[in-house]
Structure formats: structure tokens, C-alpha cells
Scaffold this active site. Sequence first.
Site, PDB file in Angstrom:
ATOM      1  N   LYS A 169      -0.743  -3.963 -32.066  1.00 15.62           N
ATOM      2  CA  LYS A 169      -1.544  -3.930 -30.837  1.00 15.62           C
ATOM      3  C   LYS A 169      -0.774  -3.169 -29.749  1.00 15.62           C
ATOM      4  CE  LYS A 169      -1.793  -6.334 -27.136  1.00 15.62           C
ATOM      5  NZ  LYS A 169      -2.057  -5.267 -26.165  1.00 15.62           N
ATOM      6  N   GLU A 246      12.036  -8.517 -28.226  1.00 12.85           N
ATOM      7  CA  GLU A 246      12.910  -7.521 -27.578  1.00 12.85           C
ATOM      8  C   GLU A 246      12.448  -7.463 -26.139  1.00 12.85           C
ATOM      9  OE1 GLU A 246      15.498  -5.927 -28.566  1.00 12.85           O
ATOM     10  OE2 GLU A 246      15.427  -6.043 -30.751  1.00 12.85           O
ATOM     11  N   CYS A 280      13.974  -0.675 -21.138  1.00 19.10           N
ATOM     12  CA  CYS A 280      14.636  -1.980 -21.241  1.00 19.10           C
ATOM     13  C   CYS A 280      16.150  -1.799 -21.199  1.00 19.10           C
ATOM     14  CB  CYS A 280      14.245  -2.645 -22.538  1.00 19.10           C
ATOM     15  SG  CYS A 280      14.527  -1.595 -23.962  1.00 19.10           S
ATOM     16  N   GLU A 377      15.073  -6.895 -13.021  1.00 21.95           N
ATOM     17  CA  GLU A 377      14.708  -5.640 -13.670  1.00 21.95           C
ATOM     18  C   GLU A 377      13.587  -4.981 -12.864  1.00 21.95           C
ATOM     19  OE1 GLU A 377      12.550  -5.906 -17.400  1.00 21.95           O
ATOM     20  OE2 GLU A 377      13.853  -4.387 -18.263  1.00 21.95           O
TER      21      GLU A 377
HETATM   22  P1  NAD Z   1       4.542  -6.624 -21.082  1.00 27.12           P
HETATM   23  O1  NAD Z   1       5.329  -7.812 -21.386  1.00 27.12           O
HETATM   24  O2  NAD Z   1       3.651  -6.643 -19.906  1.00 27.12           O
HETATM   25  O3  NAD Z   1       3.586  -6.215 -22.301  1.00 27.12           O
HETATM   26  C1  NAD Z   1       4.087  -5.991 -23.620  1.00 27.12           C
HETATM   27  C2  NAD Z   1       2.968  -6.212 -24.613  1.00 27.12           C
HETATM   28  O4  NAD Z   1       2.624  -7.602 -24.590  1.00 27.12           O
HETATM   29  C3  NAD Z   1       1.665  -5.457 -24.296  1.00 27.12           C
HETATM   30  O5  NAD Z   1       1.074  -5.034 -25.515  1.00 27.12           O
HETATM   31  C4  NAD Z   1       0.817  -6.512 -23.640  1.00 27.12           C
HETATM   32  O6  NAD Z   1      -0.571  -6.259 -23.794  1.00 27.12           O
HETATM   33  C5  NAD Z   1       1.229  -7.760 -24.397  1.00 27.12           C
HETATM   34  N1  NAD Z   1       1.029  -9.023 -23.681  1.00 27.12           N
HETATM   35  C6  NAD Z   1       1.018  -9.230 -22.341  1.00 27.12           C
HETATM   36  N2  NAD Z   1       0.811 -10.547 -22.072  1.00 27.12           N
HETATM   37  C7  NAD Z   1       0.706 -11.173 -23.265  1.00 27.12           C
HETATM   38  C8  NAD Z   1       0.511 -12.530 -23.650  1.00 27.12           C
HETATM   39  N3  NAD Z   1       0.385 -13.504 -22.761  1.00 27.12           N
HETATM   40  N4  NAD Z   1       0.486 -12.821 -24.953  1.00 27.12           N
HETATM   41  C9  NAD Z   1       0.640 -11.853 -25.885  1.00 27.12           C
HETATM   42  N5  NAD Z   1       0.804 -10.546 -25.581  1.00 27.12           N
HETATM   43  C10 NAD Z   1       0.851 -10.212 -24.295  1.00 27.12           C
HETATM   44  O7  NAD Z   1       5.615  -5.466 -21.064  1.00 27.12           O
HETATM   45  P2  NAD Z   1       5.421  -3.980 -20.604  1.00 27.12           P
HETATM   46  O8  NAD Z   1       5.166  -4.039 -19.142  1.00 27.12           O
HETATM   47  O9  NAD Z   1       4.456  -3.274 -21.513  1.00 27.12           O
HETATM   48  O10 NAD Z   1       6.864  -3.385 -20.916  1.00 27.12           O
HETATM   49  C11 NAD Z   1       7.896  -3.565 -20.044  1.00 27.12           C
HETATM   50  C12 NAD Z   1       8.813  -4.674 -20.482  1.00 27.12           C
HETATM   51  O11 NAD Z   1       9.168  -4.520 -21.840  1.00 27.12           O
HETATM   52  C13 NAD Z   1      10.113  -4.651 -19.708  1.00 27.12           C
HETATM   53  O12 NAD Z   1      10.551  -5.936 -19.336  1.00 27.12           O
HETATM   54  C14 NAD Z   1      11.093  -4.045 -20.694  1.00 27.12           C
HETATM   55  O13 NAD Z   1      12.428  -4.341 -20.449  1.00 27.12           O
HETATM   56  C15 NAD Z   1      10.597  -4.573 -21.985  1.00 27.12           C
HETATM   57  N6  NAD Z   1      11.033  -3.716 -23.091  1.00 27.12           N
HETATM   58  C16 NAD Z   1      12.012  -4.158 -23.929  1.00 27.12           C
HETATM   59  C17 NAD Z   1      12.471  -3.341 -24.964  1.00 27.12           C
HETATM   60  C18 NAD Z   1      13.548  -3.799 -25.908  1.00 27.12           C
HETATM   61  O14 NAD Z   1      13.681  -3.220 -26.969  1.00 27.12           O
HETATM   62  N7  NAD Z   1      14.328  -4.811 -25.577  1.00 27.12           N
HETATM   63  C19 NAD Z   1      11.937  -2.072 -25.114  1.00 27.12           C
HETATM   64  C20 NAD Z   1      10.944  -1.663 -24.240  1.00 27.12           C
HETATM   65  C21 NAD Z   1      10.507  -2.500 -23.237  1.00 27.12           C
END
Ligand code: NAD
Length: 473
Positions: A169, A246, A280, A377
Site C-alpha cells: 500500500k 522503520e 528518516c 524530526e
Molecule cells: P506516515 O507515518 O504518515 O505514513 C506512512 C504510511 O503509513 C503511509 O502509507 C500511510 O498511509 C500509512 N498510515 C498512516 N496512518 C496509518 C495508520 N493509522 N495505520 C496504518 N497505516 C497508516 O509517514 P510518512 O509521512 O509517509 O513518512 C514520513 C515518516 O516516515 C518520517 O517519520 C520518516 O522518518 C519515516 N521514514 C522512515 C524510514 C526508515 O527506513 N526508518 C524511511 C523513510 C521514512
Amino acid sequence: MYLAGEWADSENGEVSNAINPATGEVMATVPKATLNDVNRCVEASRAAFHGAEWKNIDPAQRGRILHKMAAATYEAAKELAKIESENNGKTFREALSEIRYGAWTLEYFAGYADKIEGTTIPVPGNRLNYTLRQPIGVTAHIVPWNFPLQLALRSIAPALAAGCTVIAKPASWTPLSLIAWMRKIDEANVGLPSGVLQVITGSGRLIGDALAGHKGVDGIVLTGGVPTGQAVMAKASENLTPVTLELGGKGANVVFPDANLKYAAKAVCFGIFMNAGQMCWAGSRLIVHEEIHDDFVAAVVAEVSKWKVGPGMSEGVRIGSLVHENHRAEVLEKLADGLSHGGKVVCGGSAVKGDGAFMEATVVIDVEPDNPLFYDELFGPVLSVSKFATEEEALSLANNSDFGLLNGIWTNNLSRAHKLARDIESGMVSINEYPVTFPQTAFTGWKQSGIGIEQSKDALRFYTKVKNVNIKL
Ligand code: NAD
């Protein structure tokens, strides 16, 4: 969406817009899946997992399929990179290197498909005891918007290599590259049985949540923010479904006077301003020795001042648009809040005027550990700078974070480098280079940066479960 081997709209025909954040234009409409679509998708995934075509396939053949997927990805890389750049805002160059990295990840895990081995265990008595490593089953992959296709491929590759079936997704803002990639894989006829790999689109709160709490899902991989990680873990706990998370980061680059400072200044910029800081593993904190502080900050500002900000598809642009104007508003709000606690802006600090979600590369000095700029962050192009006097102080500042993803150390003192690498609290440490990772090395966060491991052979542990077999002879 690609469900059960076919292209599908959502059950009720609803769609949402996918936008180009550099122009505000609508690029495409994307289905908003319903909960019934989720059930249909999970059912198809379970059927594919239990079907003989995938389960009993020669593991070397699984590897060949992954190799074909890698080849199709390399071949379509430029086309996919254009879509990625336009839907996410990042530069074409960044998008292209990420997609090639995704293809490389598929290749890496292709080689592992027939090397997932159990063990034989010496036990007392007249017995044979051994383990089998078997795929965990249906895996749901919830992908963020910052590296949309690459991060999807990072977990799809080991899951398929292990013999799992996959439901991916994408994030609501950036679904296009994954859909376009799925179309390329479908057209390439790589030999994936129907239902083994599916793409479902929709909001995280509805579709991500439903996948995380679904009884038919055997493993969940999320890359996202900490609050999402908590929500997914809570939901998964209802069925005791294992998770790989992650999450976020607040990486530090710790710079000592004996480092190659010219190179370090460039790498520090790369570590925070690449992908407009939406990483991240961004090195969003610079912790620099007081002796070189002023000169080093000046070198960082001089370097980033050369970086052109503009639409990701334009020639020579180094900083593209942020992913969405709402996200830019959030970054600017966090920056203003941080500055109300102290710190001085020496570069940037504002939105770029005009259309598109552009923001200036920003450097803030004199940031103390109690300032949110030090510990929160921001997920944007904002570098916070703090000073240290002794090695102990540098270590304590670097470790003063709830996150622990990647930290960088800049020194040519061998023993100091190894000592700090040992004592720094993060899943990854990089010495005299930042940021760097490879498909064959673990991508893993400590503390609130996550649970589990992506990339490297260690990632395969999550996608397999151990069965112990004892035989009385
Ligand atoms: P996000 O947490 O808003 O969304 C990530 C995914 O989760 C999306 O597909 C979103 O639709 C889904 N999602 C959101 N709420 C949900 C819920 N309640 N239940 C299930 N799924 C849900 O993150 P983002 O804004 O897309 O990305 C930014 C974040 O991701 C930052 O905090 C960043 O540090 C982290 N990130 C981490 C890594 C890593 O490898 N550690 C890599 C990239 C990004």
C-alpha cells in the site's frame, strides 16, 4: 489497483487525486479502496500463498522471477523516475538513483531465494533434530511518501525471495510510481502467479489500519512516522501479528577538527538537503567542535547556497519541492516553534515565494538540546547546529535523542572513530561519509527509530519462521 492478478477500481468507484507538488496540478486519480477491497485482496493473497504454484515452486525459480523483476525495473527506471519526480517533488536524478537502487535490491534478494537454510542440531540420544525455515505467509507493506518506490521494493524483494505473498500500500500522496512499476512487472510477464503481488491504494487510517489488524495478514512492514508505528503495532497486537517498523530519525554528524573538513561540509549538506531533507536518516543535527565551528558552518552555508531549488524535472536543480504544501506548512511551523526556544538562522528559514511547495535550505546555529530543533524530526531541509568541546560531550550530545537510526562521525583519528562507533546508540554509524547504505547492509533503527531490520540477509529472518523437527530414530 492490482488485485488478484487484475487491474481494478475500488468497489465503490471512489478516487482521490495524485498531485504534482511543484505545480499543484492533478497528475492522475487513484482508487480509494474500501474495506471489502481489503478483504478481497487478503483472500487472494492467502489463496496465492497456499496455492501450489508459489509454495512448491523451485526456490531457484523464485530467484529467477526476482531477477526478471529487477531487469524490468532497470529498463523502466527513467520512465518511473519521471513519475516519481513529478508526484513527489524530488529531483529526477534522485528518483533515478533510488529506482536503480530498488532494482539492485531485487537482484540482491533474488540470489537468496535458494539459500534460506535451516540447521541440524546435536541433541542427546538416538535422535535427529533439525529446523526448517518457512515463509511467514501474507505480508502487508505500508509504504511512506519520501522514497515511494524504493522503500516499497526494499521490503517486497526479501518477502518474495522468502516465498511470502505481498500486499503493498503506497502513501496517499505518492501512489503513482508503485502503480506504474506494477504495470511494468505485469507487462514483463515475469512469471509471478496471480495474487502473489498486489497493490492496493487508499488512506493509511482506513486501508493501512485494516491491513494491520487483519487476521489474514501474517506480517506487517511499515516505514513511516513514530505515531503511525505505534498505531500499527497496537492494531497488529490484536492478532499478535509480527511487525517490522522503520520509523523516524534525528541523525547527527559529529565533526572533529582533524577530519577532511572540505569533504565533510559537502557530505553534511548532502545528508540534510538531499530529497529536501525528507529522509528518516537525514543528518539533521550537526555537532561540531568549537574550534572549527564558525569556519565549518560557513563552509556548509557556502556549499548549500550553490544548490539550486526548483522543480525536480528541471536541469541543475538540487533541491526539489517538498511533497505537499501541507507538509511544508508543518515544517515551517516546527521551525518557528523551535526558534522560539532559541537558535539563530544563518541561511534560509522561509518558504520560497510563488507556486509549488518549495522551501529554502535552512541552517540554524546555537541549538541547545532542550530545543525541539535538536530533538524533533522536522522532516524538511533544516539543519540544527550545536557545539562541543570534548569527545565525551560530543558522544553525549549525539546520544541525546529518542531516535537512533544513522549517525556520522568525522575524524581521522582511528581509535576515536572506532570508540565512538562502538558507543554511539544507533542501528547504523557512518565514518567519514554520510549517508550511505547498500542492499547487502542492514538498515535498522534503535530506540524509537524502529523494530527489526531491512536490507541484508538479516531481513530474511522476518519473512521466515523457524520450525523445529525432532525425530526419534
Ligand atoms: P506516515 O507515518 O504518515 O505514513 C506512512 C504510511 O503509513 C503511509 O502509507 C500511510 O498511509 C500509512 N498510515 C498512516 N496512518 C496509518 C495508520 N493509522 N495505520 C496504518 N497505516 C497508516 O509517514 P510518512 O509521512 O509517509 O513518512 C514520513 C515518516 O516516515 C518520517 O517519520 C520518516 O522518518 C519515516 N521514514 C522512515 C524510514 C526508515 O527506513 N526508518 C524511511 C523513510 C521514512
